[in-house]
Write a protein that holds these residues in place. Structure first.
Motif, PDB file in Angstrom:
ATOM      1  N   ASN A  45      -4.495 -11.824  11.604  1.00 17.00           N
ATOM      2  CA  ASN A  45      -6.224 -11.561  11.245  1.00 17.00           C
ATOM      3  C   ASN A  45      -6.798 -12.601  12.178  1.00 17.00           C
ATOM      4  O   ASN A  45      -8.060 -12.714  12.144  1.00 17.00           O
ATOM      5  CB  ASN A  45      -6.296 -11.609   9.667  1.00 17.00           C
ATOM      6  CG  ASN A  45      -5.866 -10.895   9.011  1.00 17.00           C
ATOM      7  OD1 ASN A  45      -6.046  -9.267   9.731  1.00 17.00           O
ATOM      8  ND2 ASN A  45      -5.233 -10.789   7.971  1.00 17.00           N
ATOM      9  N   LEU A  81      -4.344  -9.580   4.204  1.00 15.95           N
ATOM     10  CA  LEU A  81      -5.436  -8.502   4.161  1.00 15.95           C
ATOM     11  C   LEU A  81      -5.724  -8.376   2.449  1.00 15.95           C
ATOM     12  O   LEU A  81      -6.598  -8.138   2.093  1.00 15.95           O
ATOM     13  CB  LEU A  81      -4.856  -7.047   4.351  1.00 15.95           C
ATOM     14  CG  LEU A  81      -4.759  -6.842   5.610  1.00 15.95           C
ATOM     15  CD1 LEU A  81      -4.492  -5.335   5.573  1.00 15.95           C
ATOM     16  CD2 LEU A  81      -6.032  -7.001   6.199  1.00 15.95           C
ATOM     17  N   SER A  82      -4.785  -9.121   1.648  1.00 13.93           N
ATOM     18  CA  SER A  82      -4.928  -9.095   0.318  1.00 13.93           C
ATOM     19  C   SER A  82      -5.611 -10.286  -0.068  1.00 13.93           C
ATOM     20  O   SER A  82      -6.216 -10.382  -1.258  1.00 13.93           O
ATOM     21  CB  SER A  82      -3.440  -8.895  -0.370  1.00 13.93           C
ATOM     22  OG  SER A  82      -2.702  -9.847   0.208  1.00 13.93           O
ATOM     23  N   ASP A 137     -10.882  -4.704   4.134  1.00 13.75           N
ATOM     24  CA  ASP A 137      -9.959  -5.786   3.899  1.00 13.75           C
ATOM     25  C   ASP A 137      -9.793  -6.623   5.283  1.00 13.75           C
ATOM     26  O   ASP A 137      -9.624  -7.941   5.237  1.00 13.75           O
ATOM     27  CB  ASP A 137      -8.489  -5.396   3.412  1.00 13.75           C
ATOM     28  CG  ASP A 137      -8.625  -4.984   1.988  1.00 13.75           C
ATOM     29  OD1 ASP A 137      -9.710  -5.195   1.114  1.00 13.75           O
ATOM     30  OD2 ASP A 137      -7.756  -4.262   1.521  1.00 13.75           O
ATOM     31  N   HIS A 138      -9.653  -6.073   6.305  1.00 12.94           N
ATOM     32  CA  HIS A 138      -9.494  -6.688   7.551  1.00 12.94           C
ATOM     33  C   HIS A 138     -10.830  -7.384   7.872  1.00 12.94           C
ATOM     34  O   HIS A 138     -10.780  -8.420   8.292  1.00 12.94           O
ATOM     35  CB  HIS A 138      -9.134  -5.528   8.498  1.00 12.94           C
ATOM     36  CG  HIS A 138      -8.871  -6.004   9.990  1.00 12.94           C
ATOM     37  ND1 HIS A 138      -9.554  -5.732  11.082  1.00 12.94           N
ATOM     38  CD2 HIS A 138      -8.231  -7.052  10.445  1.00 12.94           C
ATOM     39  CE1 HIS A 138      -9.091  -6.522  12.121  1.00 12.94           C
ATOM     40  NE2 HIS A 138      -8.088  -7.514  11.532  1.00 12.94           N
ATOM     41  N   LYS A 141     -10.831   1.349   2.902  1.00 18.94           N
ATOM     42  CA  LYS A 141     -10.371   0.254   2.142  1.00 18.94           C
ATOM     43  C   LYS A 141      -9.726  -0.911   3.170  1.00 18.94           C
ATOM     44  O   LYS A 141      -9.810  -1.997   3.127  1.00 18.94           O
ATOM     45  CB  LYS A 141      -9.332   0.695   1.122  1.00 18.94           C
ATOM     46  CG  LYS A 141      -8.591  -0.373   0.493  1.00 18.94           C
ATOM     47  CD  LYS A 141      -9.431  -1.008  -0.583  1.00 18.94           C
ATOM     48  CE  LYS A 141      -8.808  -1.992  -1.832  1.00 18.94           C
ATOM     49  NZ  LYS A 141      -7.883  -2.980  -1.030  1.00 18.94           N
ATOM     50  N   ASP A 171       0.284  -2.885   6.218  1.00 21.25           N
ATOM     51  CA  ASP A 171      -0.031  -4.358   5.640  1.00 21.25           C
ATOM     52  C   ASP A 171       1.167  -4.696   5.099  1.00 21.25           C
ATOM     53  O   ASP A 171       1.870  -4.399   3.906  1.00 21.25           O
ATOM     54  CB  ASP A 171      -1.127  -3.922   4.436  1.00 21.25           C
ATOM     55  CG  ASP A 171      -1.547  -5.363   3.634  1.00 21.25           C
ATOM     56  OD1 ASP A 171      -0.881  -6.203   4.002  1.00 21.25           O
ATOM     57  OD2 ASP A 171      -2.043  -5.172   2.485  1.00 21.25           O
ATOM     58  N   ARG A 221       0.883  -1.171  -0.043  1.00 19.73           N
ATOM     59  CA  ARG A 221      -0.096   0.067   0.056  1.00 19.73           C
ATOM     60  C   ARG A 221       0.685   1.349  -0.162  1.00 19.73           C
ATOM     61  O   ARG A 221       0.999   1.875   1.065  1.00 19.73           O
ATOM     62  CB  ARG A 221      -1.037   0.093   1.298  1.00 19.73           C
ATOM     63  CG  ARG A 221      -1.915  -1.236   1.034  1.00 19.73           C
ATOM     64  CD  ARG A 221      -2.657  -1.370   2.614  1.00 19.73           C
ATOM     65  NE  ARG A 221      -3.426  -2.726   2.408  1.00 19.73           N
ATOM     66  CZ  ARG A 221      -4.718  -2.899   2.321  1.00 19.73           C
ATOM     67  NH1 ARG A 221      -5.259  -1.986   2.223  1.00 19.73           N
ATOM     68  NH2 ARG A 221      -5.084  -4.227   1.965  1.00 19.73           N
ATOM     69  N   ARG A 268     -12.984  -8.421   5.902  1.00 21.44           N
ATOM     70  CA  ARG A 268     -12.979  -9.968   4.911  1.00 21.44           C
ATOM     71  C   ARG A 268     -12.316 -11.102   5.571  1.00 21.44           C
ATOM     72  O   ARG A 268     -12.849 -12.019   5.765  1.00 21.44           O
ATOM     73  CB  ARG A 268     -12.501  -9.497   3.356  1.00 21.44           C
ATOM     74  CG  ARG A 268     -12.875 -10.328   2.265  1.00 21.44           C
ATOM     75  CD  ARG A 268     -12.472  -9.908   1.084  1.00 21.44           C
ATOM     76  NE  ARG A 268     -13.129  -8.814   0.521  1.00 21.44           N
ATOM     77  CZ  ARG A 268     -12.468  -7.571   0.098  1.00 21.44           C
ATOM     78  NH1 ARG A 268     -10.938  -7.595   0.074  1.00 21.44           N
ATOM     79  NH2 ARG A 268     -13.045  -6.722  -0.317  1.00 21.44           N
TER      80      ARG A 268
END
Lengths: 264, 466
Positions: free
Chosen positions: B368, A188-189, A49-50, A45, B399, A28, A52
């Protein structure tokens, strides 16, 4: 402000030049800023992503729907639970996710034993990986394994499972090889990556160094059809050399299969 | 030897020192996973009461991990300084806490004390300290190190720029690196975690980082966080290695799991020192640690994870590192379950490291599957900065696209500089002003001219892929 920046003739702003570097990395970069903070759009954004990734970890998988879809494709799915009672216990106690619940053990003890390959699908850390990528991977894989004239045992669907639960299942089913397809820890991706782990002669307590792994199975990563071909190739080599893991890598040094460094 | 206490009208006996320490530990999932945590809140406090009454001298008489089979235990024993220890040798753990908090215990006294404190003493006292205690004592400690700039000066907070890329693509690494520099990040180290442990990639990465550093004339140091044996080989080939990195843990067995020993670390340090690349100092080692690493290697010997972590600091301080950081939230929820556990662990690790004399930093981070989010990281960053943390780690947009976890964003560094007035290393600060990235007020210049980083931009734009 410094009175004489050494390269002051280049008047285009740093941010503009950096924005052009985005083509080189998925990181990013070039987000811009609002004071010390991120611009609102970038902030939101990130939150999406987090979210998800969090949902991939915590959303319950619809095992009935998966089993139905698999049955329609000629598989014989069996649904069992690990010894972890719920998601919280699963996250706190990886040891329990590696063992079958007593009820699950009873169910599997009644199954036919002695097939070549035991296939296990576990939710792992991403239920969306199983929901999205399990079926396409298995649809591609089945004809490949059949071409090798390998017998495939019943497909065991595990709720709250970790990679090593394939050892107990494979041992119980007296399989020559266990193939575990499992949801990987979401980033995250990508929140829906599936991992494939193969273990020759699975036994409870097998070391991770005895496994081979294919990772990042998803449409935008290693697509399921390609992953199925790689899995089939690994399985073929495992049967040829009667081993997996570091031992298989040493035998096949021209094109290394990836050994497992760590499995969660 | 057994330890007794009476709490809530019930007497309790703790059979040995390691069970007393484990039961006195504030709750965390890793100790429960290991089956050594207190079974109730009252049992925990009872253990804390017994621990508070324990003389510090008791820690010199018991080896938590057997001396005969553990070189870390032997190192702790052999390097303990009884003269420094004399200042606190008459105290119990509870009195030690009060001594640390006392205004008469100044920075100089803490610096003089460090070689007299063992990891177990530091861990023990931290277990009966609140966050504010850990912060106020941590902030009194001062540890200075140097390589191409000086780290740890009063009022400063340094940063590691972590420009990782999923496949170690050179242009991808360089792109994140320049993004970080444009935020004024990178004075502690520019450090890449490689995606592989291959020798060629290690050499390529350190060469790339060195090239950018020289073209922009940045007063900082670079590091590829490969294995120590890879670093030694690379140095033998003439690669430009500033800092040697290694993950370390608190027992010989756990270190064996990392493929290292004390002698391997000593060899690597000698090799790096012989290159003579530092300009204002010669601290050439960089270590990472983290609670739970010994347990995950089945090498914890029934000792709680926070005490095992502090023992890793005894390994670190033997090699006079430039930087040490705990990767506190990386290991996962089976060791630190949520934001609350991660925040406390981060402050414990910082306190213990500083008390033992280390340039202690922290990777403020989470995965996560942990019950944590950006708000928890804001809290930990703010608390650590108040505690005078030596450095923190930052990546683009929080990230990390290679390791798949969240660390701090470059933006978060701007936040903490603004909120708490912490500045970067003086040599690096001068460079930022000289290049026109930062104004005289210390703030980033809104539309800095790209000339500041033009030589590196031109280099990337002309590079072939990989």
């Amino acid at each position: 402000m410094s009175s004489d920046p050494p390269h002051g003739r280049d008047l285009s702003a740093v941010a503009d030049r950096l924005a052009r570097l985005k083509q080189f990395t998925p990181a990013r970069i070039g987000l811009g800023r609002a004071g010390p903070g991120q611009p609102t759009a970038a902030n939101l954004k990130f939150l999406l992503d987090h979210a998800r990734a969090r949902d991939a970890v915590h959303a319950a998988l619809d095992f009935e729907a998966i089993a139905g879809a698999l049955s329609a494709r000629g598989w014989t799915p069996i649904h069992v639970q690990s010894a972890a009672g719920d998601r919280t216990e699963y996250l706190r106690r990886p040891d329990l996710g590696r063992r079958l619940s007593p009820a699950g053990r009873l169910i599997l003890e009644r199954q036919e034993r002695g097939s070549d390959v035991s296939v296990v699908a576990a939710d792992g850390l991403s239920s969306s990986a199983i929901a999205t990528n399990l079926l396409p991977t298995l649809i591609s894989l089945r004809p490949l394994l059949q071409r090798r004239r390998l017998t495939i045992g019943p497909l065991v669907l595990v709720e709250q499972g970790r990679v090593a639960i394939g050892d107990e299942i494979g041992e119980l089913m007296d399989a020559k090889l266990a193939l575990v397809l499992i949801g990987e820890r979401p980033g995250l991706s990508a929140a829906d990556s599936l991992g494939a782990y193969i273990t020759w002669r699975p036994r409870v307590g097998s070391m991770d160094s005895r496994r081979n792994c294919i990772s990042n199975i998803r449409a935008a990563g290693l697509p399921p059809e390609g992953a199925a071909r790689q899995i089939d190739e690994l399985v073929g080599r495992a049967f040829m050399h009667s081993t997996t893991g570091v031992g298989l890598n040493e035998l096949c040094f021209t094109e290394p299969a990836f050994p497992v460094i760590e499995s969660r | 030897m057994a330890y007794k206490s009476t709490a809530n009208g019930v007497g309790r006996v703790f059979p040995d020192l390691k069970s007393l320490l484990a039961k006195a530990s504030p709750p965390r999932s890793g100790d429960a996973l290991a089956g050594i945590a207190a079974q109730s809140a009252i049992e925990r406090v009872a253990a804390q009461m017994a621990l508070a009454d324990l003389p510090l001298k008791a820690f010199l008489q018991v080896d938590l991990v057997p001396f005969e089979e553990d070189e870390v235990s032997r190192l702790i024993h052999d390097t303990h300084d009884p003269v420094a220890f004399a200042a606190i040798s008459h105290l119990t753990v509870g009195q030690f806490r009060e001594w640390l908090l006392d205004a008469r215990t100044t920075t100089d006294r803490l610096t003089a004390l460090a070689p007299g404190v063992t990891p177990e003493m530091a861990a023990a006292v931290s277990k009966i300290m609140r966050l504010q205690d850990l912060i106020v004592v941590g902030a009194k400690c001062s540890v200075l190190t140097a390589f191409r700039n000086r780290i740890g000066l009063a009022g400063r907070l340094s940063t590691r720029l972590q420009p990782n890329h999923s496949t170690d693509d050179s242009r991808g690494i360089a792109a994140s690196l320049l993004d970080g520099l444009s935020f004024g990040v990178g004075d502690a180290v520019i450090g890449v975690n490689p995606a592989t442990d291959s020798m060629q990639d290690y050499v390529r990465i350190v060469t790339l980082l060195d090239e950018i550093r020289r073209r922009l004339d940045i007063p900082t140091q670079a590091c590829c966080l490969g294995h120590v044996t890879t670093a030694i080989q690379a140095m033998n080939l003439g690669a430009p290695v500033d800092l040697v990195f290694q993950s370390i843990a608190g027992s010989e067995k756990a270190n064996r799991g990392f493929g290292i020993s004390l002698s391997a670390l000593a060899e690597a340090r000698e090799a790096a020192l012989s290159l003579g690349r530092g300009t204002v100092g010669q601290n050439v080692m960089y270590f990472e640690t983290g609670q739970g690493s010994a347990l995950s290697a089945d090498a914890h010997f029934g000792v709680d994870q926070q005490t095992m972590e502090a023992r890793a600091y005894a390994v670190a301080r033997q090699f006079k590192p430039l930087l040490v950081n705990t990767v506190v939230g990386f290991i996962g929820p089976e060791y630190l379950y949520n934001g609350k556990e991660i925040i406390r662990a981060g402050l414990e690790d910082h306190f213990c490291g500083k008390l033992l004399g280390l340039p202690m930093g922290c990777d403020v981070c989470y995965t996560n599957h942990a019950e944590a989010d950006q708000d928890d990281m804001d809290a930990l960053l703010t608390l650590l900065s108040a505690a005078g943390v030596t450095f923190v780690i930052a990546v683009p947009g929080a990230d990390d696209v290679m390791l798949n976890y969240q660390s701090l964003a470059f933006h978060d560094i701007l936040y903490v500089r603004k909120a708490l007035g912490r500045r970067c290393a003086p040599e690096f600060e001068d460079w930022l002003m000289r290049t026109g990235l930062v104004g005289a007020d210390g703030d980033l210049i809104e539309k800095a001219a790209a000339g500041a980083i033009a030589p590196a931009l031109a280099m990337i734009e002309s590079m072939e892929a990989r």
